[in-house]
Design a protein around this motif. Structure first.
Motif, PDB file in Angstrom:
ATOM      1  N   ALA A  94       0.837  -1.208   0.000  1.00 46.30           N
ATOM      2  CA  ALA A  94       0.000   0.000   0.000  1.00 46.30           C
ATOM      3  C   ALA A  94       0.868   1.253   0.000  1.00 46.30           C
ATOM      4  CB  ALA A  94      -0.926  -0.006   1.208  1.00 46.30           C
ATOM      5  N   ALA A  95       1.993   1.205   0.690  1.00 48.17           N
ATOM      6  CA  ALA A  95       2.911   2.356   0.705  1.00 48.17           C
ATOM      7  C   ALA A  95       3.472   2.619  -0.683  1.00 48.17           C
ATOM      8  CB  ALA A  95       4.040   2.106   1.697  1.00 48.17           C
ATOM      9  N   ALA A 114       4.166   7.754   6.578  1.00 52.37           N
ATOM     10  CA  ALA A 114       2.774   8.066   6.905  1.00 52.37           C
ATOM     11  C   ALA A 114       1.919   6.803   6.956  1.00 52.37           C
ATOM     12  CB  ALA A 114       2.216   9.053   5.885  1.00 52.37           C
ATOM     13  N   ILE A 115       2.085   5.916   5.970  1.00 50.09           N
ATOM     14  CA  ILE A 115       1.274   4.691   5.932  1.00 50.09           C
ATOM     15  C   ILE A 115       1.586   3.796   7.121  1.00 50.09           C
ATOM     16  CG2 ILE A 115       1.039   2.507   4.684  1.00 50.09           C
ATOM     17  CD1 ILE A 115      -0.700   4.581   3.515  1.00 50.09           C
ATOM     18  N   ASN A 116       2.868   3.605   7.421  1.00 48.25           N
ATOM     19  CA  ASN A 116       3.247   2.737   8.543  1.00 48.25           C
ATOM     20  C   ASN A 116       2.768   3.304   9.872  1.00 48.25           C
ATOM     21  OD1 ASN A 116       4.552   0.624   7.143  1.00 48.25           O
ATOM     22  ND2 ASN A 116       6.395   1.871   6.911  1.00 48.25           N
ATOM     23  N   THR A 117       2.859   4.623  10.030  1.00 44.79           N
ATOM     24  CA  THR A 117       2.385   5.241  11.269  1.00 44.79           C
ATOM     25  C   THR A 117       0.885   5.049  11.423  1.00 44.79           C
ATOM     26  OG1 THR A 117       4.143   6.896  11.108  1.00 44.79           O
ATOM     27  CG2 THR A 117       2.306   7.394  12.573  1.00 44.79           C
ATOM     28  N   ARG A 118       0.150   5.240  10.332  1.00 47.35           N
ATOM     29  CA  ARG A 118      -1.297   5.055  10.378  1.00 47.35           C
ATOM     30  C   ARG A 118      -1.654   3.602  10.699  1.00 47.35           C
ATOM     31  NH1 ARG A 118      -6.039   7.613  11.320  1.00 47.35           N
ATOM     32  NH2 ARG A 118      -7.738   6.741  10.073  1.00 47.35           N
ATOM     33  N   TYR A 119      -0.928   2.688  10.130  1.00 44.11           N
ATOM     34  CA  TYR A 119      -1.170   1.254  10.369  1.00 44.11           C
ATOM     35  C   TYR A 119      -0.968   0.906  11.843  1.00 44.11           C
ATOM     36  CZ  TYR A 119      -0.041  -3.779  10.345  1.00 44.11           C
ATOM     37  OH  TYR A 119       0.028  -5.119  10.631  1.00 44.11           O
ATOM     38  N   LEU A 120       0.107   1.425  12.434  1.00 38.66           N
ATOM     39  CA  LEU A 120       0.369   1.132  13.842  1.00 38.66           C
ATOM     40  C   LEU A 120      -0.701   1.743  14.741  1.00 38.66           C
ATOM     41  CD1 LEU A 120       4.253   1.583  14.062  1.00 38.66           C
ATOM     42  CD2 LEU A 120       2.934  -0.516  13.748  1.00 38.66           C
ATOM     43  N   ALA A 129       2.082   8.680  19.644  1.00 38.44           N
ATOM     44  CA  ALA A 129       3.475   8.984  19.982  1.00 38.44           C
ATOM     45  C   ALA A 129       4.360   7.754  19.808  1.00 38.44           C
ATOM     46  CB  ALA A 129       3.562   9.504  21.409  1.00 38.44           C
ATOM     47  N   LEU A 130       3.881   6.593  20.272  1.00 38.70           N
ATOM     48  CA  LEU A 130       4.684   5.375  20.143  1.00 38.70           C
ATOM     49  C   LEU A 130       4.753   4.910  18.693  1.00 38.70           C
ATOM     50  CD1 LEU A 130       3.538   3.361  23.296  1.00 38.70           C
ATOM     51  CD2 LEU A 130       5.653   4.659  22.960  1.00 38.70           C
ATOM     52  N   ALA A 131       3.673   5.123  17.930  1.00 40.36           N
ATOM     53  CA  ALA A 131       3.695   4.751  16.509  1.00 40.36           C
ATOM     54  C   ALA A 131       4.753   5.555  15.764  1.00 40.36           C
ATOM     55  CB  ALA A 131       2.318   4.954  15.897  1.00 40.36           C
ATOM     56  N   VAL A 132       4.758   6.867  15.998  1.00 38.34           N
ATOM     57  CA  VAL A 132       5.760   7.717  15.347  1.00 38.34           C
ATOM     58  C   VAL A 132       7.161   7.327  15.799  1.00 38.34           C
ATOM     59  CG1 VAL A 132       6.608  10.091  15.167  1.00 38.34           C
ATOM     60  CG2 VAL A 132       4.153   9.632  15.027  1.00 38.34           C
ATOM     61  N   ALA A 133       7.312   7.006  17.094  1.00 39.44           N
ATOM     62  CA  ALA A 133       8.625   6.617  17.613  1.00 39.44           C
ATOM     63  C   ALA A 133       9.103   5.308  16.986  1.00 39.44           C
ATOM     64  CB  ALA A 133       8.561   6.480  19.129  1.00 39.44           C
ATOM     65  N   SER A 134       8.199   4.360  16.789  1.00 39.37           N
ATOM     66  CA  SER A 134       8.584   3.073  16.180  1.00 39.37           C
ATOM     67  C   SER A 134       9.041   3.270  14.744  1.00 39.37           C
ATOM     68  CB  SER A 134       7.414   2.100  16.236  1.00 39.37           C
ATOM     69  OG  SER A 134       7.063   1.793  17.567  1.00 39.37           O
ATOM     70  N   VAL A 135       8.248   4.020  13.971  1.00 31.86           N
ATOM     71  CA  VAL A 135       8.628   4.275  12.585  1.00 31.86           C
ATOM     72  C   VAL A 135       9.920   5.084  12.541  1.00 31.86           C
ATOM     73  CG1 VAL A 135       7.914   5.369  10.429  1.00 31.86           C
ATOM     74  CG2 VAL A 135       6.236   4.140  11.809  1.00 31.86           C
ATOM     75  N   GLY A 136      10.058   6.049  13.441  1.00 33.37           N
ATOM     76  CA  GLY A 136      11.286   6.837  13.489  1.00 33.37           C
ATOM     77  C   GLY A 136      12.489   5.991  13.827  1.00 33.37           C
ATOM     78  N   ALA A 137      12.320   5.026  14.741  1.00 34.87           N
ATOM     79  CA  ALA A 137      13.433   4.137  15.088  1.00 34.87           C
ATOM     80  C   ALA A 137      13.856   3.300  13.889  1.00 34.87           C
ATOM     81  CB  ALA A 137      13.021   3.236  16.248  1.00 34.87           C
ATOM     82  N   ARG A 153     -10.823  -1.158   3.730  1.00 30.06           N
ATOM     83  CA  ARG A 153     -12.115  -1.815   3.922  1.00 30.06           C
ATOM     84  C   ARG A 153     -12.158  -2.551   5.258  1.00 30.06           C
ATOM     85  NH1 ARG A 153     -12.037  -5.342  -0.051  1.00 30.06           N
ATOM     86  NH2 ARG A 153     -12.533  -3.743  -1.605  1.00 30.06           N
ATOM     87  N   HIS A 154     -11.012  -3.099   5.660  1.00 27.31           N
ATOM     88  CA  HIS A 154     -10.937  -3.824   6.935  1.00 27.31           C
ATOM     89  C   HIS A 154     -10.440  -2.930   8.073  1.00 27.31           C
ATOM     90  CE1 HIS A 154     -11.232  -7.179   4.097  1.00 27.31           C
ATOM     91  NE2 HIS A 154     -11.640  -7.916   5.118  1.00 27.31           N
ATOM     92  N   GLU A 155     -10.464  -1.598   7.842  1.00 30.90           N
ATOM     93  CA  GLU A 155     -10.106  -0.605   8.848  1.00 30.90           C
ATOM     94  C   GLU A 155      -8.724  -0.838   9.434  1.00 30.90           C
ATOM     95  OE1 GLU A 155     -13.135  -0.335  11.789  1.00 30.90           O
ATOM     96  OE2 GLU A 155     -14.635   0.448  10.391  1.00 30.90           O
ATOM     97  N   ALA A 156      -7.801  -1.280   8.576  1.00 28.14           N
ATOM     98  CA  ALA A 156      -6.408  -1.438   9.005  1.00 28.14           C
ATOM     99  C   ALA A 156      -5.591  -0.204   8.658  1.00 28.14           C
ATOM    100  CB  ALA A 156      -5.782  -2.676   8.352  1.00 28.14           C
ATOM    101  N   LEU A 157      -6.161   0.702   7.873  1.00 27.89           N
ATOM    102  CA  LEU A 157      -5.499   1.969   7.528  1.00 27.89           C
ATOM    103  C   LEU A 157      -6.477   3.123   7.730  1.00 27.89           C
ATOM    104  CD1 LEU A 157      -3.396   1.299   4.311  1.00 27.89           C
ATOM    105  CD2 LEU A 157      -2.568   1.668   6.622  1.00 27.89           C
TER     106      LEU A 157
END
Length: 791
Positions: A563-564, A579-585, A593-601, A787-791
């Motif tokens: 999707a990215a 953006a896609i990975n942060t939204r997914y998390l 905050a933790l989603a952005v930190a994970s993607v940033g790491a 559709r499955h509300e994963a994003l």
């Protein structure tokens, strides 16, 4: 220098007014003429065939009525000289010879300029443009006489005299018709000649300046007398923030007036900024970019009367009047005040904050938007009462959006002075929590005044602090996002960069037969490249999983990476995936905050791996004497250029602040997240293996694409080329690094020893497999995940 002018028994003290002014309107007209000139040339180049057919039709028609053509030629040729001369005589009789002199200067410049431009077009390499302006005949590209006449007519401002203007343009039209039908001028040549003449005329007007037509202070005093005032003294004081003149006028009864003078030539001051805001902002928030002098006078007067009727503390408007045709005045009751900007922050008490909000509340009840609630428009009189000034920016019968913008602006300004907590508390006590909650979505930099935005650059966390304080008042309130901008500047940059990249890419494609590229490639190597491309998506999923302590399903995470790849079509390469990975998390229940930190790491570790692999492969390439890609002067120059770029970015404070702020936003909570990951060695191994696999998979893909066309290049050389080009593509503002990646890869492979044709074919195949081919499964994955509300 100051002087005193007598008007009866009144002496006006004001600086000596300049004899001539450079009017912003002349500069803007010059720029607009150049823009129209460029558009006309481009349109003429596109519609070349249509113009040729039109010229043939007119020429054929002229041969059918030769007498009419001769009459038009005679009248046009004679009148185009007689009319300007007659206008000059008329101006001299009216003692306006200086204007005629300006016109003659413009005419001389126009004649010389058109001649030099014509010589440059004839002798230069602009074959298409020369053909367009001359039609392939031995005629002047720009008609020298017509250019000088139009420059003269523009410089003498003949357009301000309706009769002369109609006569002048009639003769110009006859002149063009005669020369066009006689095949002595082309239609594009006539249009370009007219526009060049106008541009020279406006440039001359701005260069030499125009006579100062602003009425002096004694004219202001005379206008006040017509309003039944009896001035006894007048003094010019500091201009307001919009450049309007202000006078302090004493009256015979001991009272005073504050007089604001609106000059016609100042109405276009700041026009480019207003146009930019009008284009950029939505229709409800933008103001008219250009208003006539009369409209500006009526606007300020109406707002002043409405605020006075609302009971707000504003200076009383006592009269308005035009001063001739070039200015107008507004006479206000004088009140001894000082602006809030002159008070120290410690002097702004809670009682004063309450007074300010009460005054704003009175305006809001009557649907009046002030639109400039800053420290220079909020004043205190001698008794400590709040007085609101600067009514010119206001709006009557304002909509909800403008009223909420006023609250957001005042909240921000006061927070910059006394802190977010006191600002919000004082506003809530007067306006109520609901009004603040309604203004919450409008706490955006773009919604604030220019001065407030500049102050926010020094206190960057104020808006977040205000939002936090309002959120504490209404913790369960639902906030609807308000989009004020039509587009952002970076969107415009992306569009321009994408257009240039598409042009570059198409120029590359025009040199290569795409069908031949696909059909002649070795299918075994192409299959390996396709497999490596698929492995890169699995590796990206492993990398993300490794830096998220929570459980993530593998194949759904792989779908997110596909999707990215679809999102990269509309976002820069370094933005879409993040953006896609942060939204997914976040959809997986992880806090923002933790989603952005994970993607940033993950991005930080990937950057470290990227730099380390680049240095490693560069060292191997340089030390391996059997490779065909030995360190060359070009590689050294590239590395030196990169080093210089880094030094410039780190050495220039604005650039350094941009980089550090973005890095800080991306990696602000990275270290704590990495410590969480380090507690699970399996997660750390998974993340590092995935990070390494991504890079290796792309290098293998590029190496296989080179081999698919029979190229021979060492794996380490391909790795250096890919890692360098990928860094360039990540920095490019185009979607997916379009254009930048292709150019960098092609150049790198060519420097490494491949022929340009082979390098271009390999790069196109590589981008087909890694960028274009995943778009379709990426779109399907994006749709499925939504559709499955994963994003």
């Amino acid at each position: 220098m100051a002087e005193a002018r007598a008007d009866g028994d009144v002496y006006v003290v004001e600086p000596l007014l300049p004899q001539r002014l450079r009017r912003p309107s002349d500069l803007l007209r010059f720029i607009a003429t150049l823009i129209v000139l460029g558009a006309v040339i481009l349109l003429a180049l596109v519609a070349k065939q249509t113009l040729n057919g039109l010229e043939a039709d007119v020429t054929e028609g002229a041969t059918l009525v030769p007498l009419l053509s001769r009459i038009a030629a005679f009248l046009g040729g004679a009148a185009v000289l007689i009319v300007p001369a007659a206008f000059a005589v008329e101006r001299v009789f009216h003692r306006d010879g200086l204007r005629v002199a300006e016109g003659l200067i413009a005419a001389i410049i126009g004649m010389a300029g058109s001649f030099l431009l014509g010589q440059w077009l004839v002798s230069g390499n602009l074959t298409d443009l020369n053909q367009l302006l001359t039609g392939g005949r031995s005629i002047e590209p720009l008609n020298t006489l017509l250019t000088s006449v139009i420059a003269y007519a523009t410089a003498v401002r003949i357009s301000r005299r309706p009769t002369w203007r109609a006569l002048m343009w009639t003769t110009i039209a006859l002149y063009i018709l005669a020369f066009f039908s006689g095949r002595q001028m082309t239609l594009p040549g006539a249009a370009v000649t007219v526009l060049v003449g106008m541009a020279i005329g406006y440039a001359t007007l701005y260069g030499v300046g125009s006579p100062n037509t602003r009425p002096p202070g004694n004219a202001v005093v005379a206008a006040l007398r017509k309003l039944s005032f009896t001035p006894v003294s007048a003094r010019r004081v500091e201009d307001d923030h919009q450049g309007s003149r202000r006078y302090a006028v004493g009256l015979a009864d001991g009272t005073s007036l504050d007089v604001t003078v609106l000059d016609r030539d100042r109405q276009v001051a700041g026009l480019p900024y207003r146009l930019w805001r009008r284009i950029r902002l939505n229709s409800e928030t933008r103001r008219r970019a250009i208003r006539s002098l009369r409209a500006e006078l009526e606007r300020e007067a109406l707002m002043a009367y409405a605020a006075q009727a609302a009971g707000a503390g504003t200076p009383r408007l006592l009269g308005t009047s035009e001063i001739g045709t070039e200015a107008a005045l507004l006479a206000y009751e004088h009140i001894e005040t000082r602006p809030l900007d002159e008070l120290s922050d410690s002097d702004i008490t809670d009682e004063l904050l309450a007074q300010i909000w009460e005054q704003v509340g009175l305006l809001q009840i009557q649907r009046l938007a002030h639109r400039r609630l800053t420290g220079d428009s909020i004043h205190l009189d001698r008794a400590g009462r709040v007085v609101l000034t600067d009514a010119r920016s206001g709006e009557i019968a304002a909509g909800d959006l403008l009223l909420r913008l006023d609250i957001a602006q005042l909240l921000t300004y006061l927070a910059l002075r006394v802190g977010a907590e006191r600002s919000v508390r004082a506003a809530a006590a007067v306006m109520g929590p609901d009004a603040l909650a309604a203004a919450l979505p409008l706490l955006q930099r773009i919604a604030l005044t220019r001065e407030t935005r500049a102050a926010l650059a020094k206190q960057k966390n104020i808006l977040a602090a205000i939002r936090e304080q309002i959120g504490a008042l209404r913790p369960q309130g639902k906030v609807e996002e308000v989009r004020l901008e039509r587009f952002r500047p970076r969107t415009l940059i992306t569009i321009i960069a994408s257009t240039l990249a598409a042009y570059f890419l198409l120029s590359q494609l025009s040199q290569v037969n795409i069908y031949q590229v696909v059909t002649t490639a070795n299918w075994a190597w192409s299959g390996l490249a396709l497999l490596a491309s698929f492995v890169s998506f699995v590796a990206a999923a492993l990398m993300l999983r490794g830096f998220v302590p929570e459980h993530l399903p593998l194949w759904r995470t792989v779908l997110v990476q596909f999707a990215a790849s679809f999102v990269k079509l509309v976002a820069p390469a370094a933005v879409g995936g993040v953006a896609i990975n942060t939204r997914y998390l976040q959809k997986r229940g992880i806090s923002p905050a933790l989603a952005v930190a994970s993607v940033g790491a993950s991005q930080l570790i990937m950057m470290i791996f990227h730099i380390g692999l680049l240095l490693l492969f560069a060292y191997i390439t340089g030390s391996n004497t059997t490779t065909s890609f030995t360190p060359s002067r070009g590689l050294v120059l590239v590395l030196l250029a990169v080093a210089v770029l880094v030094v410039i970015v780190l050495g220039v404070p604005p650039l350094r602040r941009i980089v550090t702020s973005r890095m800080r936003r991306l990696f602000s909570n990275v270290l704590p997240r990495l410590l969480d990951v380090l507690q699970s060695p399996r997660k750390m191994v998974e993340g590092c293996v995935g990070t390494l696999m991504i890079t290796i998979a792309f290098i293998v893909c590029l190496d296989a694409c080179v081999s698919a066309f029979g190229g021979t290049l060492s794996f380490t050389a391909v790795a250096v080329v890919y890692l360098t080009a990928n860094a360039i593509g990540s920095a490019a503002p185009t979607p997916g690094g379009l254009g930048a990646v292709e150019g960098a890869l092609t150049l790198g492979l060519t420097v490494a020893g491949l022929s340009p044709e082979l390098a271009t074919s390999a790069v196109l195949l590589h981008r087909l497999l890694t960028f274009w081919l995943p778009v379709l499964p990426g779109w399907a994955s994006f749709t499925y995940l939504q559709r499955h509300e994963a994003l």
